[in-house]
Write an enzyme that holds these catalytic residues in place. Structure first.
Site, PDB file in Angstrom:
ATOM      1  N   TYR A  62      18.344  37.054  41.425  1.00 25.27           N
ATOM      2  CA  TYR A  62      19.547  37.695  40.889  1.00 25.27           C
ATOM      3  C   TYR A  62      19.575  39.163  41.316  1.00 25.27           C
ATOM      4  O   TYR A  62      18.572  39.730  41.749  1.00 25.27           O
ATOM      5  CB  TYR A  62      19.550  37.571  39.354  1.00 25.27           C
ATOM      6  CG  TYR A  62      20.873  37.904  38.719  1.00 25.27           C
ATOM      7  CD1 TYR A  62      22.029  37.205  39.051  1.00 25.27           C
ATOM      8  CD2 TYR A  62      20.983  38.938  37.795  1.00 25.27           C
ATOM      9  CE1 TYR A  62      23.248  37.519  38.476  1.00 25.27           C
ATOM     10  CE2 TYR A  62      22.201  39.257  37.207  1.00 25.27           C
ATOM     11  CZ  TYR A  62      23.327  38.551  37.557  1.00 25.27           C
ATOM     12  OH  TYR A  62      24.537  38.866  36.996  1.00 25.27           O
ATOM     13  N   ASN A 160      36.938  24.486  36.636  1.00 34.22           N
ATOM     14  CA  ASN A 160      36.448  23.940  35.366  1.00 34.22           C
ATOM     15  C   ASN A 160      35.171  24.627  34.900  1.00 34.22           C
ATOM     16  O   ASN A 160      34.555  24.198  33.928  1.00 34.22           O
ATOM     17  CB  ASN A 160      36.199  22.435  35.479  1.00 34.22           C
ATOM     18  CG  ASN A 160      35.102  22.118  36.466  1.00 34.22           C
ATOM     19  OD1 ASN A 160      35.066  22.695  37.544  1.00 34.22           O
ATOM     20  ND2 ASN A 160      34.202  21.230  36.125  1.00 34.22           N
ATOM     21  N   SER A 161      34.756  25.703  35.586  1.00 33.86           N
ATOM     22  CA  SER A 161      33.622  26.493  35.095  1.00 33.86           C
ATOM     23  C   SER A 161      34.085  27.290  33.876  1.00 33.86           C
ATOM     24  O   SER A 161      35.285  27.364  33.577  1.00 33.86           O
ATOM     25  CB  SER A 161      33.142  27.456  36.188  1.00 33.86           C
ATOM     26  OG  SER A 161      34.148  28.425  36.420  1.00 33.86           O
ATOM     27  N   GLY A 249      30.839  34.703  42.637  1.00 33.84           N
ATOM     28  CA  GLY A 249      29.757  33.733  42.492  1.00 33.84           C
ATOM     29  C   GLY A 249      29.587  32.968  43.783  1.00 33.84           C
ATOM     30  O   GLY A 249      30.466  33.004  44.658  1.00 33.84           O
ATOM     31  N   GLY A 250      28.437  32.303  43.914  1.00 34.19           N
ATOM     32  CA  GLY A 250      28.168  31.532  45.135  1.00 34.19           C
ATOM     33  C   GLY A 250      27.444  30.243  44.771  1.00 34.19           C
ATOM     34  O   GLY A 250      26.280  30.075  45.092  1.00 34.19           O
ATOM     35  N   TRP A 274      30.970  42.238  40.200  1.00 33.06           N
ATOM     36  CA  TRP A 274      29.772  41.939  39.421  1.00 33.06           C
ATOM     37  C   TRP A 274      29.929  42.558  38.046  1.00 33.06           C
ATOM     38  O   TRP A 274      29.963  43.783  37.913  1.00 33.06           O
ATOM     39  CB  TRP A 274      28.528  42.493  40.123  1.00 33.06           C
ATOM     40  CG  TRP A 274      27.240  42.051  39.517  1.00 33.06           C
ATOM     41  CD1 TRP A 274      27.008  40.941  38.771  1.00 33.06           C
ATOM     42  CD2 TRP A 274      25.975  42.724  39.635  1.00 33.06           C
ATOM     43  NE1 TRP A 274      25.689  40.866  38.409  1.00 33.06           N
ATOM     44  CE2 TRP A 274      25.029  41.940  38.927  1.00 33.06           C
ATOM     45  CE3 TRP A 274      25.546  43.876  40.284  1.00 33.06           C
ATOM     46  CZ2 TRP A 274      23.692  42.304  38.828  1.00 33.06           C
ATOM     47  CZ3 TRP A 274      24.216  44.233  40.183  1.00 33.06           C
ATOM     48  CH2 TRP A 274      23.291  43.441  39.473  1.00 33.06           C
TER      49      TRP A 274
HETATM   50  N1  NAP Z   1      29.861  38.284  39.374  1.00 33.46           N
HETATM   51  C1  NAP Z   1      29.883  38.220  38.058  1.00 33.46           C
HETATM   52  O1  NAP Z   1      29.911  39.216  37.362  1.00 33.46           O
HETATM   53  C2  NAP Z   1      29.877  36.876  37.397  1.00 33.46           C
HETATM   54  C3  NAP Z   1      30.137  36.758  36.034  1.00 33.46           C
HETATM   55  C4  NAP Z   1      30.176  35.480  35.466  1.00 33.46           C
HETATM   56  C5  NAP Z   1      29.909  34.370  36.250  1.00 33.46           C
HETATM   57  N2  NAP Z   1      29.620  34.540  37.553  1.00 33.46           N
HETATM   58  C6  NAP Z   1      29.375  33.403  38.447  1.00 33.46           C
HETATM   59  O2  NAP Z   1      30.486  32.552  38.345  1.00 33.46           O
HETATM   60  C7  NAP Z   1      30.072  31.221  38.628  1.00 33.46           C
HETATM   61  C8  NAP Z   1      30.529  30.344  37.476  1.00 33.46           C
HETATM   62  O3  NAP Z   1      29.774  30.687  36.326  1.00 33.46           O
HETATM   63  P1  NAP Z   1      29.998  29.867  34.978  1.00 33.46           P
HETATM   64  O4  NAP Z   1      28.986  30.313  33.994  1.00 33.46           O
HETATM   65  O5  NAP Z   1      31.435  29.947  34.622  1.00 33.46           O
HETATM   66  O6  NAP Z   1      29.653  28.403  35.513  1.00 33.46           O
HETATM   67  P2  NAP Z   1      29.584  27.027  34.763  1.00 33.46           P
HETATM   68  O7  NAP Z   1      30.436  27.011  33.555  1.00 33.46           O
HETATM   69  O8  NAP Z   1      28.133  26.704  34.622  1.00 33.46           O
HETATM   70  O9  NAP Z   1      30.244  26.045  35.831  1.00 33.46           O
HETATM   71  C9  NAP Z   1      29.692  25.870  37.106  1.00 33.46           C
HETATM   72  C10 NAP Z   1      30.801  25.497  38.069  1.00 33.46           C
HETATM   73  O10 NAP Z   1      30.300  25.453  39.387  1.00 33.46           O
HETATM   74  C11 NAP Z   1      30.657  24.194  39.964  1.00 33.46           C
HETATM   75  N3  NAP Z   1      29.600  23.817  40.893  1.00 33.46           N
HETATM   76  C12 NAP Z   1      28.273  23.773  40.632  1.00 33.46           C
HETATM   77  N4  NAP Z   1      27.601  23.420  41.731  1.00 33.46           N
HETATM   78  C13 NAP Z   1      28.524  23.249  42.701  1.00 33.46           C
HETATM   79  C14 NAP Z   1      28.460  22.858  44.071  1.00 33.46           C
HETATM   80  N5  NAP Z   1      27.291  22.605  44.666  1.00 33.46           N
HETATM   81  N6  NAP Z   1      29.627  22.772  44.751  1.00 33.46           N
HETATM   82  C15 NAP Z   1      30.801  23.022  44.155  1.00 33.46           C
HETATM   83  N7  NAP Z   1      30.923  23.376  42.857  1.00 33.46           N
HETATM   84  C16 NAP Z   1      29.804  23.490  42.162  1.00 33.46           C
HETATM   85  C17 NAP Z   1      30.767  23.247  38.793  1.00 33.46           C
HETATM   86  O11 NAP Z   1      31.565  22.154  39.150  1.00 33.46           O
HETATM   87  P3  NAP Z   1      31.279  20.677  38.545  1.00 33.46           P
HETATM   88  O12 NAP Z   1      31.764  20.732  37.109  1.00 33.46           O
HETATM   89  O13 NAP Z   1      32.097  19.813  39.411  1.00 33.46           O
HETATM   90  O14 NAP Z   1      29.813  20.461  38.631  1.00 33.46           O
HETATM   91  C18 NAP Z   1      31.450  24.157  37.769  1.00 33.46           C
HETATM   92  O15 NAP Z   1      32.815  24.260  38.039  1.00 33.46           O
HETATM   93  C19 NAP Z   1      28.554  31.279  38.801  1.00 33.46           C
HETATM   94  O16 NAP Z   1      28.291  31.397  40.177  1.00 33.46           O
HETATM   95  C20 NAP Z   1      28.175  32.546  38.089  1.00 33.46           C
HETATM   96  O17 NAP Z   1      26.960  33.087  38.560  1.00 33.46           O
HETATM   97  C21 NAP Z   1      29.601  35.756  38.139  1.00 33.46           C
END
Ligand code: NAP
Length: 342
Positions: A62, A160-161, A249-250, A274
């Site tokens: 991270y 859907n995240s 995110g990635g 971020w």
């Molecule tokens: N930069 C920032 O400040 C910040 C802040 C918050 C979150 N984030 C990032 O945002 C992203 C989402 O976070 P979250 O907590 O909302 O996630 P989450 O609720 O855990 O949901 C994960 C999502 O990623 C999808 N996914 C997982 N693996 C995948 C793959 N190999 N290919 C395609 N889709 C995939 C899932 O789809 P399925 O349901 O189909 O599995 C779901 O839509 C993460 O990368 C997180 O690190 C970044």
């Protein structure tokens, strides 16, 4: 005072002594908390969340890491159970955000009271514990990168995240329209539409054609990417002239390959975001204002985050296993000793 939860006689925390795979490096270890000294309070864990970034932090990948040994977990809420005599702004029973830097997956912590964010008691714990990272990220993504007016389109992948569902609900509330890419539309489209999604499309090789057909000439001004690879290219190609792609995110760890034509002829901008940096570099009042907006949305039910399951902290390993499972339905939460009492 009606709130008298017990501090466990031997409090524990989910700790790691070396970076690595969570299933290999995490341990549930005794970790007592001292009595509060001047300016301090003791906080008992109520509810915490499992995030993708928790796993990155434990793995050492991270953007910001903790000195080792460390307690895992970034986001959660707790209840104040002990207060030093000189602390007047917090009282026993008050809900606060668990202090992030100390690590959140712990039963109890004693900490500087002045650094704690108070959290309203009148919103459900399973929503309050998720109020600090994903919904604020969604709000800031919608507000900070493009000038949007009601009726404008925003497009996102991983819709859907938790971030994606927050974007849908907050955009809907603001009168914006969302086009949403997901891996499994059969499973998720109905729910996303209930939340206010205007369009849900499968995130596959036909996605751009499906988007163009459904949007009939309308183009999004803002695209939100948390996947990378071909999915990000679809987002970029869908954008209007002068549109902005924000990557935050990635999930596939697949780099973003920027299509040259779009970059030049459509004057597309590519940005990153971020939340961690935003929270650390913004005035405390700005951070509190954003959290306050999220509490208000939760209170008014204009924002609801899906909960897949809730696990006792001692069963953290099952929680992590569930969090990594394909097809889970919302966030996996961890509950602490204050959950039963609230
Ligand atoms: N930069 C920032 O400040 C910040 C802040 C918050 C979150 N984030 C990032 O945002 C992203 C989402 O976070 P979250 O907590 O909302 O996630 P989450 O609720 O855990 O949901 C994960 C999502 O990623 C999808 N996914 C997982 N693996 C995948 C793959 N190999 N290919 C395609 N889709 C995939 C899932 O789809 P399925 O349901 O189909 O599995 C779901 O839509 C993460 O990368 C997180 O690190 C970044």
């Amino acid at each position: 005072m009606s709130y008298t939860p017990d501090i466990p006689s031997e409090p524990h925390a989910v700790c790691y002594h070396a970076a690595g795979k969570p299933s290999e490096v995490l341990r549930y270890e005794p970790l007592p908390a001292a009595d509060p000294q001047a300016g301090e309070v003791t906080v008992l864990l109520e509810m915490a969340v499992v995030h993708p970034s928790d796993l990155g932090m434990i793995a050492g990948t991270y953007g910001r890491l903790r000195p080792l040994p460390a307690v895992a977990g970034r986001e959660g809420v707790g209840r104040v159970v002990r207060v030093a005599p000189d602390v007047s702004h917090l009282q026993i029973g008050d809900r606060v955000r668990m202090p992030e830097d100390a690590g959140v997956w712990r039963e109890v912590v004693t900490t500087d009271a002045a650094t704690l964010h108070p959290v309203p008691n009148d919103i459900p714990a399973d929503q309050a514990c998720m109020a600090f990272i994903n919904p604020p990220t969604a709000l800031l993504l919608l507000n900070e990168f493009a000038k949007l007016n009601p009726g404008d389109w925003v497009i996102q992948n991983a819709a859907n995240s938790a971030v994606g569902e927050s974007v849908i609900q907050l955009a809907h509330f603001a009168g914006l329209r969302t086009a949403n890419l997901v891996r499994s539309p059969q499973k998720t489209a109905a729910r996303l539409k209930e939340l206010g999604a205007d369009l849900v499309v499968a995130d596959d090789k036909d996605a751009l054609g499906a988007l163009n057909a459904a949007l009939s000439g309308k183009k999004p001004l803002l695209a939100l990417n948390s996947i990378g690879g071909p999915s990000a290219i679809t987002l970029i190609r869908s954008l209007a002239d002068n549109g902005v792609l924000v990557t935050f995110g990635g999930m596939t760890a697949d780099p973003i390959r920027f299509p040259t034509r779009e970059f030049i002829f459509k004057n597309i901008t590519c940005r990153g975001f971020w939340m961690d940096r935003w929270a650390r570099t913004s005035a405390k009042s700005s951070v509190s204002e954003v959290f306050g907006k999220i509490y208000e949305h939760i209170r008014n039910a204009t924002l609801r985050l899906a909960v897949d399951s809730i696990w006792p902290i001692a069963d953290y390993a099952s929680a992590l296993e569930r969090a990594a499972a394909y097809g889970r339905d919302g966030k996996v939460l961890i509950k602490g000793p204050a959950a039963a009492a609230s």
